[in-house]
Scaffold this active site. Structure first.
Site, PDB file in Angstrom:
ATOM      1  N   HIS A   1       0.841  -1.206   0.000  1.00 11.86           N
ATOM      2  CA  HIS A   1       0.000   0.000   0.000  1.00 11.86           C
ATOM      3  C   HIS A   1       0.875   1.255   0.000  1.00 11.86           C
ATOM      4  O   HIS A   1       0.624   2.202  -0.749  1.00 11.86           O
ATOM      5  CB  HIS A   1      -0.865   0.062   1.263  1.00 11.86           C
TER       6      HIS A   1
ATOM      7  N   LYS B   1     -15.754  -7.733   5.279  1.00 10.69           N
ATOM      8  CA  LYS B   1     -14.539  -8.297   5.887  1.00 10.69           C
ATOM      9  C   LYS B   1     -14.586  -8.113   7.393  1.00 10.69           C
ATOM     10  O   LYS B   1     -14.992  -7.057   7.878  1.00 10.69           O
ATOM     11  CB  LYS B   1     -13.297  -7.571   5.343  1.00 10.69           C
TER      12      LYS B   1
ATOM     13  N   ARG C   1      -1.676  -6.007  -8.148  1.00 12.50           N
ATOM     14  CA  ARG C   1      -0.509  -6.888  -8.042  1.00 12.50           C
ATOM     15  C   ARG C   1      -0.492  -7.938  -9.133  1.00 12.50           C
ATOM     16  O   ARG C   1       0.558  -8.523  -9.420  1.00 12.50           O
ATOM     17  CB  ARG C   1      -0.517  -7.605  -6.679  1.00 12.50           C
TER      18      ARG C   1
ATOM     19  N   SER D   1      -3.077  -7.439   3.129  1.00 12.96           N
ATOM     20  CA  SER D   1      -3.483  -7.234   4.526  1.00 12.96           C
ATOM     21  C   SER D   1      -4.017  -8.524   5.138  1.00 12.96           C
ATOM     22  O   SER D   1      -3.791  -8.802   6.320  1.00 12.96           O
ATOM     23  CB  SER D   1      -4.560  -6.154   4.610  1.00 12.96           C
TER      24      SER D   1
HETATM   25  O1  PNS Z   1      -8.780  -2.831   0.582  1.00 11.79           O
HETATM   26  P1  PNS Z   1     -10.061  -3.368   0.002  1.00 11.79           P
HETATM   27  O2  PNS Z   1     -10.883  -4.078   1.054  1.00 11.79           O
HETATM   28  O3  PNS Z   1      -9.831  -4.209  -1.217  1.00 11.79           O
HETATM   29  O4  PNS Z   1     -10.905  -2.062  -0.444  1.00 11.79           O
HETATM   30  C1  PNS Z   1     -12.161  -2.233  -1.065  1.00 11.79           C
HETATM   31  C2  PNS Z   1     -12.892  -0.892  -1.186  1.00 11.79           C
HETATM   32  C3  PNS Z   1     -13.046  -0.237   0.162  1.00 11.79           C
HETATM   33  C4  PNS Z   1     -12.079   0.031  -2.079  1.00 11.79           C
HETATM   34  C5  PNS Z   1     -14.272  -1.225  -1.823  1.00 11.79           C
HETATM   35  O5  PNS Z   1     -14.951  -2.089  -0.971  1.00 11.79           O
HETATM   36  C6  PNS Z   1     -15.114   0.004  -2.090  1.00 11.79           C
HETATM   37  O6  PNS Z   1     -14.912   0.668  -3.075  1.00 11.79           O
HETATM   38  N1  PNS Z   1     -16.075   0.300  -1.184  1.00 11.79           N
HETATM   39  C7  PNS Z   1     -16.935   1.471  -1.307  1.00 11.79           C
HETATM   40  C8  PNS Z   1     -18.392   1.107  -1.542  1.00 11.79           C
HETATM   41  C9  PNS Z   1     -18.884   1.594  -2.899  1.00 11.79           C
HETATM   42  O7  PNS Z   1     -18.806   2.753  -3.227  1.00 11.79           O
HETATM   43  N2  PNS Z   1     -19.388   0.623  -3.709  1.00 11.79           N
HETATM   44  C10 PNS Z   1     -19.985   0.861  -4.998  1.00 11.79           C
HETATM   45  C11 PNS Z   1     -19.030   1.003  -6.151  1.00 11.79           C
HETATM   46  S1  PNS Z   1     -17.830  -0.248  -6.370  1.00 11.79           S
END
Ligand code: PNS
Length: 163
Positions: A18, A42, A95, A132
């Site tokens: 990150h 999660k 990645r 993570s």
């Molecule tokens: O680190 P992660 O858990 O892969 O992050 C995922 C994250 C937080 C980027 C994803 O869950 C997200 O975009 N959440 C926001 C919810 C949202 O806006 N959803 C609709 C469009 S995708």
């Protein structure tokens, strides 16, 4: 033009992968928001405020903080945050092809919802295996996570009763 980008994620906890993406993105955009998003899918290791604090410390320790703001978001769509702060770009570290496949539908939905584009950045291959979830597992079983996370995170996770 002030180009504002957002690097969203669970950051539970922030890893060296990150941090690498954050540093690269901060070098490209005028202003970068690292946004800790609560992901209800999660089960969390750290509270959101602790994740924010560890990202701030890691950025400060790495000396890359000039144009970076760390914050959190728990209500509504990610693109609503982008609209609120005037950000036009989301940055995601990818990645592998697996990450690209996972991220692509979200990128298209976010563009359709609010015109927010997603930029994929490649982290240093040295961090390609770091996640993570792997760090959470190693930490839960008492292993050494220091090769995978910033020093502030390793110290925090290895402090008795810190979590
Ligand atoms: O680190 P992660 O858990 O892969 O992050 C995922 C994250 C937080 C980027 C994803 O869950 C997200 O975009 N959440 C926001 C919810 C949202 O806006 N959803 C609709 C469009 S995708």
């Amino acid at each position: 033009m002030n180009r504002i980008a957002v690097v969203p994620g669970s950051f539970d906890p922030v890893t060296l992968g990150h941090l690498d993406v954050i540093e690269r993105a901060a070098g490209i955009f005028d202003e970068l928001h690292v946004l800790v998003v609560h992901n209800p899918d999660k089960s969390a290791l750290l509270p959101v405020a602790q994740r924010v604090a560890l990202i701030e410390k890691s950025i400060a320790d790495a000396g890359i903080g000039g144009n970076i703001k760390v914050t959190s978001w728990s209500v509504g769509l990610l693109v609503d945050y982008c609209t609120d702060v005037g950000a036009t770009v989301l940055v995601k570290g990818v990645r592998s092809q697996v990450d690209v496949a996972y991220e692509t539908p979200m990128a298209i939905v976010n563009r359709n919802l609010a015109g927010v584009e997603t930029v994929f950045l490649l982290p240093d291959p040295a961090h390609a295996h770091v996640s993570s979830s792997l760090v959470r597992q190693v930490a839960a079983l008492g292993g050494d996570v220091s090769p995978y996370v910033p020093r502030a995170v390793a110290e925090f996770l290895q402090t008795p009763n810190a979590r």
